[in-house]
Design a protein around this motif. Sequence first.
Motif, PDB file in Angstrom:
ATOM      1  N   LEU A   1     -52.208  72.911 -14.977  1.00 29.44           N
ATOM      2  CA  LEU A   1     -52.126  71.545 -15.485  1.00 29.44           C
ATOM      3  C   LEU A   1     -50.684  71.048 -15.571  1.00 29.44           C
ATOM      4  O   LEU A   1     -50.425  69.854 -15.479  1.00 29.44           O
ATOM      5  CB  LEU A   1     -52.780  71.525 -16.884  1.00 29.44           C
ATOM      6  N   ASN A   2     -49.738  71.962 -15.731  1.00 31.35           N
ATOM      7  CA  ASN A   2     -48.364  71.558 -16.026  1.00 31.35           C
ATOM      8  C   ASN A   2     -47.625  70.992 -14.822  1.00 31.35           C
ATOM      9  O   ASN A   2     -46.792  70.113 -14.957  1.00 31.35           O
ATOM     10  CB  ASN A   2     -47.574  72.747 -16.569  1.00 31.35           C
ATOM     11  N   HIS A   3     -47.931  71.526 -13.629  1.00 30.10           N
ATOM     12  CA  HIS A   3     -47.141  71.164 -12.451  1.00 30.10           C
ATOM     13  C   HIS A   3     -48.010  71.288 -11.208  1.00 30.10           C
ATOM     14  O   HIS A   3     -49.029  71.976 -11.211  1.00 30.10           O
ATOM     15  CB  HIS A   3     -45.936  72.097 -12.315  1.00 30.10           C
ATOM     16  N   SER A   4     -47.592  70.627 -10.147  1.00 36.01           N
ATOM     17  CA  SER A   4     -48.260  70.799  -8.853  1.00 36.01           C
ATOM     18  C   SER A   4     -47.265  71.452  -7.899  1.00 36.01           C
ATOM     19  O   SER A   4     -46.140  71.771  -8.267  1.00 36.01           O
ATOM     20  CB  SER A   4     -48.707  69.446  -8.289  1.00 36.01           C
ATOM     21  N   SER A   5     -47.707  71.621  -6.681  1.00 34.62           N
ATOM     22  CA  SER A   5     -46.759  71.972  -5.618  1.00 34.62           C
ATOM     23  C   SER A   5     -45.924  70.748  -5.258  1.00 34.62           C
ATOM     24  O   SER A   5     -46.406  69.609  -5.331  1.00 34.62           O
ATOM     25  CB  SER A   5     -47.519  72.443  -4.373  1.00 34.62           C
ATOM     26  N   VAL A   6     -44.684  70.974  -4.853  1.00 36.44           N
ATOM     27  CA  VAL A   6     -43.867  69.863  -4.343  1.00 36.44           C
ATOM     28  C   VAL A   6     -44.474  69.324  -3.050  1.00 36.44           C
ATOM     29  O   VAL A   6     -44.182  68.202  -2.622  1.00 36.44           O
ATOM     30  CB  VAL A   6     -42.397  70.340  -4.150  1.00 36.44           C
ATOM     31  N   LYS A   7     -45.371  70.103  -2.439  1.00 39.33           N
ATOM     32  CA  LYS A   7     -46.044  69.674  -1.209  1.00 39.33           C
ATOM     33  C   LYS A   7     -47.384  68.978  -1.481  1.00 39.33           C
ATOM     34  O   LYS A   7     -48.097  68.632  -0.542  1.00 39.33           O
ATOM     35  CB  LYS A   7     -46.251  70.876  -0.282  1.00 39.33           C
ATOM     36  N   HIS A   8     -47.733  68.791  -2.769  1.00 37.69           N
ATOM     37  CA  HIS A   8     -48.935  68.010  -3.067  1.00 37.69           C
ATOM     38  C   HIS A   8     -48.692  66.575  -2.576  1.00 37.69           C
ATOM     39  O   HIS A   8     -47.600  66.041  -2.776  1.00 37.69           O
ATOM     40  CB  HIS A   8     -49.208  68.017  -4.578  1.00 37.69           C
ATOM     41  N   PRO A   9     -49.706  65.954  -1.949  1.00 36.04           N
ATOM     42  CA  PRO A   9     -49.514  64.569  -1.457  1.00 36.04           C
ATOM     43  C   PRO A   9     -49.039  63.608  -2.541  1.00 36.04           C
ATOM     44  O   PRO A   9     -48.348  62.630  -2.241  1.00 36.04           O
ATOM     45  CB  PRO A   9     -50.910  64.185  -0.946  1.00 36.04           C
TER      46      PRO A   9
ATOM     47  N   TYR B   1     -35.858  65.396 -10.173  1.00 39.43           N
ATOM     48  CA  TYR B   1     -37.161  65.537 -10.826  1.00 39.43           C
ATOM     49  C   TYR B   1     -37.179  66.820 -11.651  1.00 39.43           C
ATOM     50  O   TYR B   1     -36.456  67.785 -11.365  1.00 39.43           O
ATOM     51  CB  TYR B   1     -38.306  65.531  -9.808  1.00 39.43           C
ATOM     52  N   LEU B   2     -38.053  66.817 -12.642  1.00 43.64           N
ATOM     53  CA  LEU B   2     -38.185  67.960 -13.539  1.00 43.64           C
ATOM     54  C   LEU B   2     -39.088  69.018 -12.892  1.00 43.64           C
ATOM     55  O   LEU B   2     -40.194  68.719 -12.446  1.00 43.64           O
ATOM     56  CB  LEU B   2     -38.792  67.498 -14.869  1.00 43.64           C
ATOM     57  N   GLY B   3     -38.600  70.252 -12.861  1.00 38.14           N
ATOM     58  CA  GLY B   3     -39.415  71.382 -12.396  1.00 38.14           C
ATOM     59  C   GLY B   3     -39.080  72.586 -13.255  1.00 38.14           C
ATOM     60  O   GLY B   3     -38.095  73.270 -13.022  1.00 38.14           O
ATOM     61  N   LEU B   4     -39.885  72.824 -14.266  1.00 39.17           N
ATOM     62  CA  LEU B   4     -39.566  73.858 -15.257  1.00 39.17           C
ATOM     63  C   LEU B   4     -39.454  75.234 -14.599  1.00 39.17           C
ATOM     64  O   LEU B   4     -38.534  75.989 -14.886  1.00 39.17           O
ATOM     65  CB  LEU B   4     -40.639  73.871 -16.353  1.00 39.17           C
ATOM     66  N   PHE B   5     -40.396  75.565 -13.723  1.00 38.97           N
ATOM     67  CA  PHE B   5     -40.444  76.935 -13.212  1.00 38.97           C
ATOM     68  C   PHE B   5     -39.583  77.107 -11.962  1.00 38.97           C
ATOM     69  O   PHE B   5     -38.850  78.062 -11.837  1.00 38.97           O
ATOM     70  CB  PHE B   5     -41.893  77.353 -12.954  1.00 38.97           C
ATOM     71  N   TRP B   6     -39.681  76.173 -11.019  1.00 41.55           N
ATOM     72  CA  TRP B   6     -38.788  76.169  -9.854  1.00 41.55           C
ATOM     73  C   TRP B   6     -38.943  74.866  -9.102  1.00 41.55           C
ATOM     74  O   TRP B   6     -39.858  74.081  -9.383  1.00 41.55           O
ATOM     75  CB  TRP B   6     -38.992  77.397  -8.958  1.00 41.55           C
ATOM     76  N   SER B   7     -38.062  74.637  -8.160  1.00 45.40           N
ATOM     77  CA  SER B   7     -38.049  73.344  -7.464  1.00 45.40           C
ATOM     78  C   SER B   7     -39.338  73.088  -6.696  1.00 45.40           C
ATOM     79  O   SER B   7     -39.700  71.937  -6.461  1.00 45.40           O
ATOM     80  CB  SER B   7     -36.847  73.282  -6.519  1.00 45.40           C
ATOM     81  N   GLY B   8     -40.049  74.156  -6.329  1.00 47.77           N
ATOM     82  CA  GLY B   8     -41.292  73.991  -5.573  1.00 47.77           C
ATOM     83  C   GLY B   8     -42.476  73.587  -6.430  1.00 47.77           C
ATOM     84  O   GLY B   8     -43.563  73.346  -5.913  1.00 47.77           O
ATOM     85  N   MET B   9     -42.275  73.551  -7.765  1.00 48.84           N
ATOM     86  CA  MET B   9     -43.378  73.188  -8.667  1.00 48.84           C
ATOM     87  C   MET B   9     -42.918  72.093  -9.626  1.00 48.84           C
ATOM     88  O   MET B   9     -42.595  72.356 -10.784  1.00 48.84           O
ATOM     89  CB  MET B   9     -43.864  74.424  -9.448  1.00 48.84           C
ATOM     90  N   PRO B  10     -42.889  70.821  -9.155  1.00 51.13           N
ATOM     91  CA  PRO B  10     -42.483  69.724 -10.051  1.00 51.13           C
ATOM     92  C   PRO B  10     -43.485  69.543 -11.194  1.00 51.13           C
ATOM     93  O   PRO B  10     -44.691  69.580 -10.982  1.00 51.13           O
ATOM     94  CB  PRO B  10     -42.479  68.509  -9.122  1.00 51.13           C
TER      95      PRO B  10
END
Length: 564
Positions: free
Chosen positions: A141-149, A198-207
């Motif tokens: 719920l917290n984040h998606s992939s940076v590759k999510h549309p 953009y905010l990505g708590l865990f890493w840049s690939g998971m905004p």
Amino acid sequence: MCYHARVKLIAFARVVTFCLAASSSASPSPSPSPSPPSPPAPDAEWWRGDVFYEIYPRAFADSNGDGVGDLRGIAQHLDDLKALGVDDLWLTPINPSPSEHGYDVTDYEDVAQDLGGLAALDELVKAAHARHMRIVIDFVLNHSSVKHPWFTAHPEYYVWRDKPDDRFRRPWDNANVWHRAPTTTTSTTTTPASDRVYLGLFWSGMPDLNLANEDVVKAMEHALLFWRKRGVDGFRIDAARYLVEGEDGTMADTKATHELLARIRRDVDAVPPANGASPALFIGEIWTDDATIASYAADVDLAFSFGIAKGIVDSLADNSRSPLVEALQSAEAAFAVGSPLVGDARSSARDVSFQAPFLTNHDMPRIARVLAGSPGSPSDAAVDVSKTAATSAHVLDAKLRLAAATLMALPGTPFLYYAEEVGMAGAAPRNAHDDASQRTHLEWRDVAAERADPHSLWSAYRELLALRHGPAREVLARGALERLHVDGGGRGAFAMARSAKPDQARVVFVANFADAPAVFDVDAVVGRGLAPVLCASPVAVISVEKEKLHATLPAFGFAFVELE
Ligand SMILES: [Ca+2]
């Protein structure tokens, strides 16, 4: 290695061997054949008393020989899990994702093709429900992939700033959480790299998703209901304490996060279950101290007990009861309002059964590796046929059995991590970020060999899980926990009681976390001379006399004793 015997110790010697699982009336038989479709009456809190099993699907069972575990592989092994005594499954993320672990989701309403797609999920849910097993899926719920549309189509679904805002740091290591968007090109749009971050708590690939945006919450609730309509029984909410950030840079445990969790549970619960689903279970990954975990008791149904997990593993690593005792003291303070079985009117949410204890999960070195030596040491994989190695293998086996026994002795809803029951150690991590080493493939021929051996670790797990399905089910899952004073026995001697009601029948768990035999007395045991030993390690000797329980336990020995 577990035995079931009723031993009347004082009046006269009488030993009647019986099988707890067979005598159980509280749960379906662990018969390996699918049970007839006569589901028990719907229980709003069906998970209380159940044993869960966490599966990393790509490493569990491969149904089509492409080298990747998949959902049909899980369905093919449901009877094996049922035979072990597993009630319900938690699957780590099954959604499409560019990564193997799947916590960076690109479509919240689909199943990855290598796992078998939506059709395989539907088959698995149906097969599980036919066996009265429930399926809980990871929900990120917290984040998606940076590759999510969404990341390009709906930038407003994420959290942006003109420049890094240093009030926002990653809580556990103070790392930067702001990332610059890459130039992205799709068939219809090109988004140039910008100076915005953009905010990505865990890493840049998971905004991080902007869960203060009502459209995002609506989209995530749509996804939750999508799975509910397919019969999914519940959700493990990933990173549940980090959902909504405060304007001031507060990253965790904000009031808005509590409100969001309570809201989505309320909204999901408002929709009647479909396709054989049970009332929805929401379990939170709230990886922090017990007091903070307890603050979520009104928002989710269960929360993992990270402190207890560490306490068990550390006690076994240190050959001392102290880490476990400290973890229990912390849990007692956080969940101080007691047990629903004891009848505490205030206990509806913050009772001891809110906890979901476990040993290790997919984010941690496996317990068999930790206890075999220091995690990451390449030498622990070396083949050594010396007597020392043989001895340490025996010690490791005994420690793993005591770990499982302790887990089954604790309140709440226990979770196993796949292949703990066969002592799988995983691979040696190549570096601190090599979490794939915890998710190595399960070897089913190893499981078959363990099942065929009544003295194996797998068989010990089966006996211990049977305790959770026998007459002691309710008191073990929901009864109050009282640590008992031990007299003698050294630093490994440990005792606790689990009680349904004060001064009534209770189960006493005694254990020895040290690497030498322990002889000790446990005070304040009100017995009437009848001391059925429900389950014990070999060579454990228990007697009750003059209101004291006397235990003689080998290194890493244990016993469950029922006092009437
Ligand atoms: Ca496959």
